[in-house]
Enzyme design. Structure first.
Site, mmCIF file in Angstrom:
data_model
loop_
_atom_site.group_PDB
_atom_site.id
_atom_site.type_symbol
_atom_site.label_atom_id
_atom_site.label_comp_id
_atom_site.label_asym_id
_atom_site.label_seq_id
_atom_site.Cartn_x
_atom_site.Cartn_y
_atom_site.Cartn_z
ATOM 1 N N LYS A 1 0.858 -1.190 0.000
ATOM 2 C CA LYS A 1 0.000 0.000 0.000
ATOM 3 C C LYS A 1 0.891 1.235 0.000
ATOM 4 O O LYS A 1 1.903 1.275 0.714
ATOM 5 C CB LYS A 1 -0.892 -0.027 1.246
ATOM 6 C CG LYS A 1 -1.973 1.047 1.288
ATOM 7 C CD LYS A 1 -2.832 0.890 2.548
ATOM 8 C CE LYS A 1 -3.967 1.902 2.619
ATOM 9 N NZ LYS A 1 -4.782 1.751 3.836
ATOM 10 N N SER B 1 -9.695 1.724 2.941
ATOM 11 C CA SER B 1 -8.847 2.516 2.076
ATOM 12 C C SER B 1 -7.793 1.709 1.319
ATOM 13 O O SER B 1 -7.272 2.173 0.315
ATOM 14 C CB SER B 1 -8.127 3.589 2.915
ATOM 15 O OG SER B 1 -7.271 2.979 3.865
ATOM 16 N N SER C 1 -10.018 -0.645 7.179
ATOM 17 C CA SER C 1 -9.432 -0.414 5.858
ATOM 18 C C SER C 1 -8.747 -1.611 5.220
ATOM 19 O O SER C 1 -8.357 -1.543 4.060
ATOM 20 C CB SER C 1 -8.427 0.741 5.923
ATOM 21 O OG SER C 1 -9.103 1.966 5.853
#
Lengths: 483, 476
Positions: free
Chosen positions: A67, A142, A166
């Site tokens: 990420k 996210s 997330s």
């Protein structure tokens, strides 16, 4: 023949048997990205070499995705925010460093909601991340790109971060495994802070064993993170997976799972799926109990989360002024320059959170909002700590339905299923190990079930998920959409 | 009704430590900007603070010395504000639970002891240093994250002299405990001064004025005196509208204070508990162990020097000015040098040498053991006090032990037989001069002494020489 859509053990054996080499695996990943990124938009950066350290780890030479809010030295890390669009870190996040040491092969950085603040995967500066089961649906956020890339079979695992849900929510939406271990099991050093007391590093995989393998590699006490756990270095999560769950006690919360509370037919379908899952669990040897938690407290989860996360976020992101790094703003004086940099650098959604956070922290509001939110958080944690003394785990559906279509995507929640959509934050409030595994489909979109256990009870949570996963037919699934 | 000035101080002191308070970067003064810096000091995304326990221990020690209550838990808070010298956009400090509260400390001011009450003392990090040039400002992050101790007094100080005496006492405490070098010249001490007027019933009769960021004691004194005059003039003349609760700064050039901002513009720092540093228990054993390491401090030592060693007040004051001087002095006494003699050496030759060479006593070549060699020889009469000075200088010059100069060529000749032989030889060749002397030219005596010295290369004991000469040439 493709490899990266397989589990880690299979890929590792193929490497050991010299069926394939790391360069070929990296090429496979890159060609899949090249083919899919136009539709999925999972990646914002692809690494064009295949440098990795030689090691005897199972991860050696196997590509993975990170990420883009974990600091990578010399590799751009943007958190999908214009403020950081050209930011090249000078140091490594501990989790990334550990993967490097294991010989893991970073293939790319994945898209997220700007600064990890969002649950849709639609708010990053690189655009919308799509769900590989159906690209007209969101991947969830996210950690959208990480979820999407694992579901699409581009990489066998991806690293994410989880402040409210997330990892675990996008995992559910994309039909993969998402695991957020206990707070402090994986060092947060180098994770761009959103809300420090809630932030976790975690992992996406396509089966529970792989999740245990990855976390075994990146966990451990880190002197750079004062909140990291000191006494779990010797715990092997993968060795704890024996599938023996006879007599393990699961509970669910009536206030959340009672069908009478919902009108949406999809939610009813979701809860039907959940019921049948509980039956399977019982057949496996689990004991399943219904518990009750004060609805007022459950209703408070979302506002508490908003208060604490916005307050911490506004402080954590006060470094983004364009002074030591980031694009320099214009202005007559330095305060105006910082204002300009921050006005231009963030999307309105982010600025809204900062304004809310700042308001909550103001002297005259702190007691009412911030401190009360912290008190209710503690109340909830005390309740769940007690429940975890009685039970091995909490089992709940991850959401009220599968991934919403992008037309419905919104970060403003107006539905009446607020609790069902937000209960995963309990795992962040208490720092509990919490895992989502795929458990079915509604309208051809995957759905997930979550198991959460007591703090530091990571091995137990993983083992329960491992046992449950084996009775379901979604282990190692990859997305069947067109992308 | 009569009134007086009332002062409260906030004293910031940069601490001494190997590394910064929340990062592994070196904590040391260096002239090259931005070299003692790592990502934590720059506030890069993803950084986390790691608390330096050396600083925690020193902060607890300071709290103990100030007789503060020490809380059961150590915790930190964030003070949020935007400024270019604050890379994270917040400062980690202690607001909820400072390391020490409700303390007090004795301070000697103009010969009498006053007690200053301490509101709190807390540990925090320094900001970066800004250097404002004509067309730009430069930022030096070397200072970002340097540990600071902030000590806040109650408004209880009633004169500029007392304020300076307090600051001076605090500096000595920091130096004696090695908490800090407390060197104002290096900007290690900075003060905020709160000043207003109080009548004899204890009522405040003017609003409180805060003067920010004063970096020398002389300026603290001047600022207080100026504020006292400014406020009392307005008060006397009934111009109370000129006085508001405000923040001012001291202008060194004009010796005045200048308005910066008023109370209504006060910043809301939005303090909240630092989530990255889990609060931890400070147990009694830990505090006890730290307390046991507190050395004897200046005021106590001064009393010991006058009461026990019989030094005069002034010598004692000079010696306790620096712990290293006091330690040197005590080591001298410990190895058997008479206290007064040691004090004379220290306050005379030694301090003037240190001043001349601009070195500190720790870099001084003549350790107490070496000084003792000179003092002993002087006592034994083997050297004269003039020679003692010479040996002192020679030893420092050549960095050799004094005994080398005493035992070889500088050793006085006191052997009467030998001196007599030398005298006899001289006299045998100077019959005219003997006659002249005996006829009343008394200054010829010095000629004979000079000849003896010449012959013995100055080593003959002058007293013995004179005595023998008198015996031989004086008319009986």
């Amino acid at each position: 023949m493709t490899y990266l859509d397989k589990d880690l053990t299979t890929i590792h054996e193929a490497l050991v048997n010299k069926e394939v080499n790391p360069k070929e695996l990296a090429d496979e990943a890159r060609s899949k990205i090249a083919k899919t990124n136009g539709k999925l938009n999972a990646f914002n950066l692809v690494i064009d070499n295949e440098e990795y350290k030689e090691s005897d780890s199972i991860l050696c030479g196997i590509p993975y995705a990170l990420k883009d809010n974990l600091s990578t030295k010399g590799i751009k890390t943007t958190a999908c925010s214009d403020t950081l669009k050209d930011y090249v870190p000078v140091f490594n996040a501990t989790a990334y460093e550990k993967l490097c040491d294991s010989g893991a092969l970073l293939i790319g950085k994945t898209n997220l909601d700007e600064l990890a603040m969002g649950g849709t995967g639609t708010t990053g500066n690189t655009g919308i991340v799509h769900n590989p089961w159906n690209i007209s649906h969101m991947a969830g956020g996210s950690s959208a790109g990480s979820a999407s890339s694992v579901a699409a079979g581009i990489v066998p695992y991806a690293i994410g971060s989880d402040t409210g849900d997330s990892i675990r929510k996008p995992a559910a939406f994309c039909g993969v495994v998402g695991f957020k271990p206990s707070y402090g099991l994986i060092s947060r050093y180098g994770l761009f802070a959103f809300a420090s007391s809630l932030d976790h590093v975690g992992v996406f995989t396509r089966n529970v064993k792989d999740a245990a393998i990855i976390v075994d590699h990146i966990k451990g006490y880190d002197k750079k993170d004062m909140t990291s756990i000191r006494d779990m270095d010797d715990v092997s999560l993968v060795n704890g997976l024996d599938g023996n769950i006879k007599g393990k006690k699961l509970f669910y919360i009536d206030e959340i799972c009672n069908k009478d509370n919902y009108d949406n037919p999809k939610t009813k379908e979701m809860l039907d799926n959940f019921d049948s899952l509980l039956e399977k669990a019982k057949d496996l040897g689990f004991e399943v109990y219904k518990e009750s938690v004060d609805i007022k407290l459950l209703n408070a989860i979302k506002p508490i989360y908003d208060c604490i996360s916005c307050a911490e976020a506004t402080s954590n992101n006060s470094n983004l002024t364009g002074i030591p790094f980031g694009p320099r703003g214009n202005g007559e004086n330095v305060m105006d320059m910082m204002k300009d940099a921050r006005t231009k650098g963030f999307s309105p959604l982010i600025k809204r959170r900062f304004v809310i956070g700042s308001f909550i922290l103001q002297k005259e509001n702190q007691e009412k909002y911030f401190l009360n939110a912290k008190r209710v958080r503690r109340l909830l944690v005390e309740i769940f700590n007690k429940l975890f003394e009685k039970y091995d785990g909490l089992i709940l559906p991850c959401s009220s339905a599968g991934a919403p279509s992008l037309e419905q995507a919104s970060d403003k929640i107006t539905r009446n299923d607020i609790i069902l959509e937000n209960h995963l934050a309990i795992g962040n409030f208490g720092g509990y190990p919490s895992i989502t595994i795929p458990c079915g489909f509604i309208d051809k979109m995957p759905i997930g079930v979550n198991i959460t256990g007591k703090f530091k009870g990571d091995a137990n949570v993983l083992n329960m998920a491992y046992a449950l996963e084996n009775t379901l037919e979604f282990k190692n699934q990859t997305a069947k959409g067109e992308f | 009704m009569a009134y007086h000035v009332i002062v409260g101080l906030e004293m910031h002191c940069e601490m001494k430590s190997k590394t910064k308070v929340f990062s592994p970067a070196t904590n040391a003064y260096t002239p090259s900007a931005n070299t003692n810096v790592n990502e934590i000091d720059l506030g890069f995304p993803g950084i986390l603070p790691t608390l330096n326990m050396e600083c925690v221990k020193k902060a607890i020690m300071a709290a103990r010395i100030l007789n503060c209550e020490i809380p059961k838990k150590m915790m930190f808070d964030r003070k949020n504000y935007y400024y270019p010298d604050l890379p994270k956009g917040y400062q980690i400090t202690q607001n909820t639970m400072p390391v020490g509260v409700h303390g007090n400390i004795d301070v000697e001011c103009n010969g009498s002891i006053i007690n200053v009450s301490i509101q709190d003392i807390h540990l925090e990090e320094d900001s970066a240093a800004l250097d404002h040039l004509d067309t730009m400002s430069l930022i030096d992050y070397n200072r970002a994250g340097v540990p600071l101790l902030e000590c806040v007094t109650d408004p209880c100080i009633t004169s500029a002299d007392a304020a300076v005496a307090f600051l001076d006492t605090m500096c000595k405490i920091y130096q004696y405990t090695d908490i800090s070098d407390a060197d104002t010249k290096k900007g290690q001490i900075r003060c905020d001064v709160n000043v207003n007027l109080q009548d004899d019933n204890g009522n405040y009769i003017t609003p409180k004025v805060e003067i920010k960021n004063i970096n020398s004691f002389a300026n603290v004194k001047n600022a207080i005196i100026y504020e006292y005059e400014r406020q009392s003039k307005a008060y006397e003349e009934g111009k109370m509208d000129e006085l508001i609760q405000e923040t001012r700064r001291f202008d060194e050039e004009t010796g005045t204070t200048v308005h910066m901002r008023s109370k209504v513009d006060a910043i809301d720092y939005k303090y909240f508990v630092e989530p990255n540093i889990p609060p931890f228990i400070i147990d009694d054993e830990f505090v006890k162990e730290i307390a046991s390491q507190i050395p004897m401090l200046a005021l106590e030592r001064k009393q010991m020097y006058t009461d026990k060693f019989g030094l005069d007040e002034l010598s004692a004051i000079v010696i306790v000015k620096e712990k290293s001087l006091a330690d040197y002095f005590e080591n001298c006494v410990k190895i058997g040098i008479d206290a007064k003699i040691a004090a004379n050496w220290l306050n005379g030759s030694i301090i003037s040498f240190l001043n001349k060479e601009e070195i500190s006593i720790s870099d001084f070549y003549l350790k107490p053991e070496f000084l003792k060699q000179i003092v002993d020889s002087l006592n034994e009469g083997t050297i004269s006090s003039k020679q003692a000075k010479e040996i002192f200088n020679k030893s420092l010059e050549e960095r050799k032990e004094p005994k080398e100069f005493i035992s070889s060529d500088n050793k006085q000749i006191s052997d009467e037989k030998y001196i007599e032989e030398v005298i006899d030889n001289i006299l045998a060749n100077n019959e005219d001069n003997i006659a002249a002397y005996q006829n009343g030219k008394t200054n010829v005596f010095d000629f004979f002494v000079g000849q003896v010295m010449k012959e013995t290369k100055g080593k003959a004991n002058p007293n013995i020489t004179k005595e023998l000469l008198h015996k031989k040439i004086d008319k009986s």
